[in-house]
Design an enzyme around this catalytic site. Sequence first.
Site, mmCIF file in Angstrom:
data_model
loop_
_atom_site.group_PDB
_atom_site.id
_atom_site.type_symbol
_atom_site.label_atom_id
_atom_site.label_comp_id
_atom_site.label_asym_id
_atom_site.label_seq_id
_atom_site.Cartn_x
_atom_site.Cartn_y
_atom_site.Cartn_z
ATOM 1 N N CYS A 1 0.882 -0.984 -0.907
ATOM 2 C CA CYS A 1 0.436 0.010 0.104
ATOM 3 C C CYS A 1 0.581 1.328 0.080
ATOM 4 C CB CYS A 1 -0.825 0.145 0.948
ATOM 5 S SG CYS A 1 -1.720 -1.610 1.159
ATOM 6 N N HIS B 1 -3.890 7.337 2.568
ATOM 7 C CA HIS B 1 -3.359 5.501 2.239
ATOM 8 C C HIS B 1 -5.032 5.823 2.653
ATOM 9 C CE1 HIS B 1 -4.177 1.900 1.387
ATOM 10 N NE2 HIS B 1 -3.436 1.210 2.301
ATOM 11 N N ASN C 1 -10.395 -0.202 0.564
ATOM 12 C CA ASN C 1 -8.731 -0.208 0.308
ATOM 13 C C ASN C 1 -8.424 -0.220 -0.805
ATOM 14 O OD1 ASN C 1 -5.853 -0.811 0.499
ATOM 15 N ND2 ASN C 1 -5.837 -1.290 2.876
HETATM 16 N N1 ACO Z 1 -17.615 -8.366 10.758
HETATM 17 C C1 ACO Z 1 -18.149 -9.011 11.848
HETATM 18 N N2 ACO Z 1 -17.461 -9.171 12.650
HETATM 19 C C2 ACO Z 1 -15.779 -9.209 12.399
HETATM 20 C C3 ACO Z 1 -15.504 -8.864 10.791
HETATM 21 C C4 ACO Z 1 -16.851 -8.916 10.229
HETATM 22 N N3 ACO Z 1 -16.082 -8.328 8.898
HETATM 23 N N4 ACO Z 1 -14.198 -9.130 11.344
HETATM 24 C C5 ACO Z 1 -13.968 -9.740 12.128
HETATM 25 N N5 ACO Z 1 -14.975 -9.557 13.216
HETATM 26 C C6 ACO Z 1 -14.470 -10.272 14.369
HETATM 27 C C7 ACO Z 1 -13.710 -10.366 15.062
HETATM 28 O O1 ACO Z 1 -13.602 -11.898 14.119
HETATM 29 C C8 ACO Z 1 -13.436 -9.766 16.434
HETATM 30 O O2 ACO Z 1 -15.017 -11.110 17.096
HETATM 31 P P1 ACO Z 1 -14.077 -11.474 18.256
HETATM 32 O O3 ACO Z 1 -14.087 -10.791 19.224
HETATM 33 O O4 ACO Z 1 -14.925 -12.965 19.319
HETATM 34 O O5 ACO Z 1 -12.844 -12.224 18.370
HETATM 35 C C9 ACO Z 1 -13.639 -8.974 16.398
HETATM 36 O O6 ACO Z 1 -15.170 -8.570 15.014
HETATM 37 C C10 ACO Z 1 -13.356 -7.556 16.306
HETATM 38 O O7 ACO Z 1 -12.611 -8.097 15.818
HETATM 39 P P2 ACO Z 1 -11.418 -6.880 16.005
HETATM 40 O O8 ACO Z 1 -10.603 -6.994 15.349
HETATM 41 O O9 ACO Z 1 -10.849 -6.237 17.250
HETATM 42 O O10 ACO Z 1 -11.909 -5.652 15.208
HETATM 43 P P3 ACO Z 1 -11.226 -4.194 14.747
HETATM 44 O O11 ACO Z 1 -11.656 -2.817 15.874
HETATM 45 O O12 ACO Z 1 -9.050 -4.517 14.996
HETATM 46 O O13 ACO Z 1 -10.979 -4.068 13.335
HETATM 47 C C11 ACO Z 1 -9.464 -4.193 11.725
HETATM 48 C C12 ACO Z 1 -10.602 -4.852 12.359
HETATM 49 C C13 ACO Z 1 -10.959 -3.183 10.216
HETATM 50 C C14 ACO Z 1 -9.216 -5.147 10.080
HETATM 51 C C15 ACO Z 1 -9.074 -3.305 12.109
HETATM 52 O O14 ACO Z 1 -8.200 -3.991 13.115
HETATM 53 C C16 ACO Z 1 -7.971 -2.101 10.838
HETATM 54 O O15 ACO Z 1 -8.814 -1.711 10.129
HETATM 55 N N6 ACO Z 1 -7.050 -3.073 10.494
HETATM 56 C C17 ACO Z 1 -6.418 -2.127 9.706
HETATM 57 C C18 ACO Z 1 -6.029 -2.393 7.879
HETATM 58 C C19 ACO Z 1 -5.002 -2.205 7.425
HETATM 59 O O16 ACO Z 1 -4.970 -1.112 7.318
HETATM 60 N N7 ACO Z 1 -4.474 -2.457 6.510
HETATM 61 C C20 ACO Z 1 -3.153 -1.844 5.587
HETATM 62 C C21 ACO Z 1 -2.774 -1.974 5.040
HETATM 63 S S1 ACO Z 1 -3.274 -4.047 3.427
HETATM 64 C C22 ACO Z 1 -1.826 -4.436 2.485
HETATM 65 O O17 ACO Z 1 -1.216 -3.492 2.539
HETATM 66 C C23 ACO Z 1 -2.641 -4.575 1.028
#
Ligand code: ACO
Length: 320
Positions: A111, A247, A277
Amino acid sequence: MNAKILSSGHYLPKGTLTNDDLSKMVDTSDEWIRSRTGIGSRHMATDENTSDLAYHAAMDALNKGQIDPQSLDFIIVATITPDYVFPSVAAMLQKRLGMRQVYALDINAACTGFIYALENALGLFATGRYQRGLVIGAEVLTKIVDFTDRNTCVLFGDGAGAFVLEASDHPHFKAVDIHADGVVESLALEGYPLKENLLTPHGAWPFLQMQGKEVFRFAVDAVPKVIQNLLDQTGYTSEDIDAFVLHQANQRILDKAAKDFGIDSSKLVSTLEYTGNTSSASVPIAFGKALEQGMIKRGDKVVMVGFGGGLTWGGVLVEY
Ligand code: ACO
């Protein structure tokens, strides 16, 4: 020798995938996705590959700038989803755009790819051998996403963005800050396996793997550091900056940067609601959308920042 952005273009494939569509495929909801990421929908290419999206973004930039492809001295494409391992998307586009037989190179910095590609273009201009070139970020991420994994499939979309750059004596690019730290576990897509693990011809293709929380923590730490480094290099304060094109991974990451620097929301570009993204393509798409909305005008100072797999992160401060 520095460089000027002559024109920019972008392309989003027609197909869309809404949060409601995804909630029929995995256990998720529009409310969960919107509140955690700011994403409402994303574009999805069904019959176009990365080189097609890149071609349309490049043509948009060339048409907007009324630029003849024959006048281009190089083409660099940032992508993690090339049509082929080789030839490069850049080489494919050299022919398709009707360019002379010039320098053509793909770059993989996930990214942060578009930021790396800009720095490479600046290096080419510095040699004095190149006067004008195309820098593109293009991805069909839906090819590498596992649509049974709710942790990742809700985040990504397809698209492409392009800049035409020209050598300039004026220092339009005022600061660059680029980094990498080889952490494979948190964000990766496996390549070809070693021979002993060879997949059968019809075996499963690998998918993108992500430790979301770790990447989130990395991003909210890295983005403000890059912005601060760019400001320190130039002596500007965040008030001097007219637009921030970060980004587009998660609205919460954008909001955190805005809070840290007291950035007014009118200066913070966000396309997340309808693009998700798009990795290497996200910065030039967001830049193009900001131009269309009048958020960026000629002479404005713009900060662009990328972060992602590698891990990689970095940014540029440019006077448009
Ligand atoms: N729908 C419903 N529930 C979900 C989903 C979904 N789509 N995805 C995950 N959950 C659940 C998880 O299983 C977890 O459940 P549990 O507590 O029972 O285990 C719960 O939701 C909480 O998940 P978290 O991981 O704590 O959620 P978080 O608030 O961290 O958000 C997210 C997740 C959106 C992925 C966030 O961590 C994020 O944005 N991370 C950064 C991603 C990023 O920036 N990537 C950039 C680089 S990409 C590249 O370089 C190709």
